[in-house]
Design a protein around this motif. Sequence first.
Motif, mmCIF file in Angstrom:
data_model
loop_
_atom_site.group_PDB
_atom_site.id
_atom_site.type_symbol
_atom_site.label_atom_id
_atom_site.label_comp_id
_atom_site.label_asym_id
_atom_site.label_seq_id
_atom_site.Cartn_x
_atom_site.Cartn_y
_atom_site.Cartn_z
ATOM 1 N N SER A 153 17.422 -14.824 -14.826
ATOM 2 C CA SER A 153 17.888 -14.352 -15.573
ATOM 3 C C SER A 153 16.600 -14.465 -16.171
ATOM 4 O O SER A 153 16.407 -14.174 -17.168
ATOM 5 C CB SER A 153 18.973 -14.773 -16.534
ATOM 6 N N HIS A 154 15.511 -14.723 -15.303
ATOM 7 C CA HIS A 154 14.224 -14.313 -15.807
ATOM 8 C C HIS A 154 12.899 -13.394 -14.879
ATOM 9 O O HIS A 154 13.410 -13.336 -14.028
ATOM 10 C CB HIS A 154 13.811 -15.999 -16.311
ATOM 11 N N ASN A 155 11.809 -13.254 -15.723
ATOM 12 C CA ASN A 155 10.599 -12.570 -14.756
ATOM 13 C C ASN A 155 11.254 -12.994 -13.792
ATOM 14 O O ASN A 155 10.072 -12.485 -12.764
ATOM 15 C CB ASN A 155 9.682 -12.256 -15.958
ATOM 16 N N CYS A 156 10.577 -14.152 -13.911
ATOM 17 C CA CYS A 156 10.697 -15.320 -12.120
ATOM 18 C C CYS A 156 11.304 -14.430 -11.249
ATOM 19 O O CYS A 156 10.721 -14.649 -9.895
ATOM 20 C CB CYS A 156 10.463 -16.657 -12.135
ATOM 21 N N LEU A 157 12.576 -13.776 -11.046
ATOM 22 C CA LEU A 157 13.136 -12.884 -10.234
ATOM 23 C C LEU A 157 11.645 -12.144 -9.578
ATOM 24 O O LEU A 157 12.223 -11.558 -8.872
ATOM 25 C CB LEU A 157 14.509 -12.480 -11.200
ATOM 26 N N GLY A 158 11.548 -11.585 -10.338
ATOM 27 C CA GLY A 158 10.645 -10.656 -9.742
ATOM 28 C C GLY A 158 9.051 -10.260 -8.562
ATOM 29 O O GLY A 158 9.412 -9.901 -7.851
ATOM 30 N N ARG A 159 8.797 -12.881 -8.835
ATOM 31 C CA ARG A 159 8.741 -12.133 -7.110
ATOM 32 C C ARG A 159 9.418 -12.481 -6.239
ATOM 33 O O ARG A 159 9.538 -11.843 -4.696
ATOM 34 C CB ARG A 159 7.793 -13.919 -7.364
ATOM 35 N N ALA A 160 10.535 -12.908 -6.616
ATOM 36 C CA ALA A 160 11.961 -13.316 -5.460
ATOM 37 C C ALA A 160 12.009 -11.161 -4.972
ATOM 38 O O ALA A 160 12.237 -11.898 -3.582
ATOM 39 C CB ALA A 160 12.904 -13.533 -6.008
ATOM 40 N N TYR A 161 12.112 -10.702 -5.570
ATOM 41 C CA TYR A 161 12.587 -9.147 -5.577
ATOM 42 C C TYR A 161 11.051 -8.814 -4.447
ATOM 43 O O TYR A 161 11.781 -8.083 -3.827
ATOM 44 C CB TYR A 161 11.936 -9.143 -6.898
ATOM 45 N N VAL A 162 10.071 -8.618 -5.103
ATOM 46 C CA VAL A 162 8.971 -8.607 -4.413
ATOM 47 C C VAL A 162 9.240 -8.961 -2.690
ATOM 48 O O VAL A 162 8.914 -8.413 -1.540
ATOM 49 C CB VAL A 162 7.245 -9.112 -5.009
ATOM 50 N N LEU A 163 9.055 -10.529 -2.859
ATOM 51 C CA LEU A 163 9.473 -10.969 -1.289
ATOM 52 C C LEU A 163 10.491 -10.033 -0.762
ATOM 53 O O LEU A 163 10.205 -9.841 0.655
ATOM 54 C CB LEU A 163 9.785 -12.264 -1.418
ATOM 55 N N ALA A 164 12.207 -9.925 -1.417
ATOM 56 C CA ALA A 164 12.702 -9.348 -0.623
ATOM 57 C C ALA A 164 12.665 -8.211 -0.274
ATOM 58 O O ALA A 164 12.994 -7.740 1.045
ATOM 59 C CB ALA A 164 14.089 -9.581 -1.351
ATOM 60 N N GLN A 165 11.619 -7.684 -1.035
ATOM 61 C CA GLN A 165 11.699 -6.247 -0.862
ATOM 62 C C GLN A 165 10.537 -5.959 0.625
ATOM 63 O O GLN A 165 11.385 -4.721 1.400
ATOM 64 C CB GLN A 165 10.365 -5.260 -1.655
ATOM 65 N N LEU A 166 9.545 -6.815 0.770
ATOM 66 C CA LEU A 166 8.858 -6.967 1.911
ATOM 67 C C LEU A 166 9.800 -7.554 3.074
ATOM 68 O O LEU A 166 9.922 -6.819 4.169
ATOM 69 C CB LEU A 166 7.669 -7.806 1.280
ATOM 70 N N ILE A 167 10.865 -8.344 2.868
ATOM 71 C CA ILE A 167 11.361 -9.010 4.101
ATOM 72 C C ILE A 167 12.438 -8.311 4.145
ATOM 73 O O ILE A 167 12.265 -7.681 5.810
ATOM 74 C CB ILE A 167 12.233 -10.054 3.672
#
Length: 184
Positions: free
Chosen positions: A11-25
């Motif tokens: 629920s916070h903008n730190c999800l942004g980094r996890a999202y970027v990693l998921a997109q790469l993976i």
Amino acid sequence: MLISVVSPDLSHNCLGRAYVLAQLIEQNYDVEIVGPKLKGTVWEPIKDEYEYKGVETGSRVYQFPFAVPSLLDRISGDLVYVSKPRTTSYGLGLLATIGRDRPLILDIDDWETGFSYRHGRLETVLKGVPRLASMNSYYYKRFLEALSGVADARSVSNHFLQDRFSGTLVPHAKDTEKLDPSRF
């Protein structure tokens, strides 16, 4: 192969980094994003991008531990890739992989304890004691940063962090149209 990306807070903008990693993976593997929802909802700019596997909880020591079993049940990947050395992500990742044949990768995109030093180390140490009620307080982050070498591998977002923690460089990359603050 399924890879679980664990965010410290959906629920916070730190999800942004996890999202970027998921997109790469997801270019090569199946991916899921798991994590606590410390404010009850998924972060607005990317709330509809994945079927997030989250659990609503708080970050206090009297709240978060009760959500851990449910969060661990949601981490179903063959490999666990955690974002940030925080209790609510790396702590979960350590528990999800201990005694299991699942590799653990830690992504460090910020110097978590370094943010705390802006007023000086002594003040940080003294003010940190009452904040121990939060699972992501200075002391827990400091402890988990010290345990960063326990992970099977690390990735970092910049050269400063690479010098400090070692690891493969995975720079920040954001879709500036999708994450345009004027839209939210």
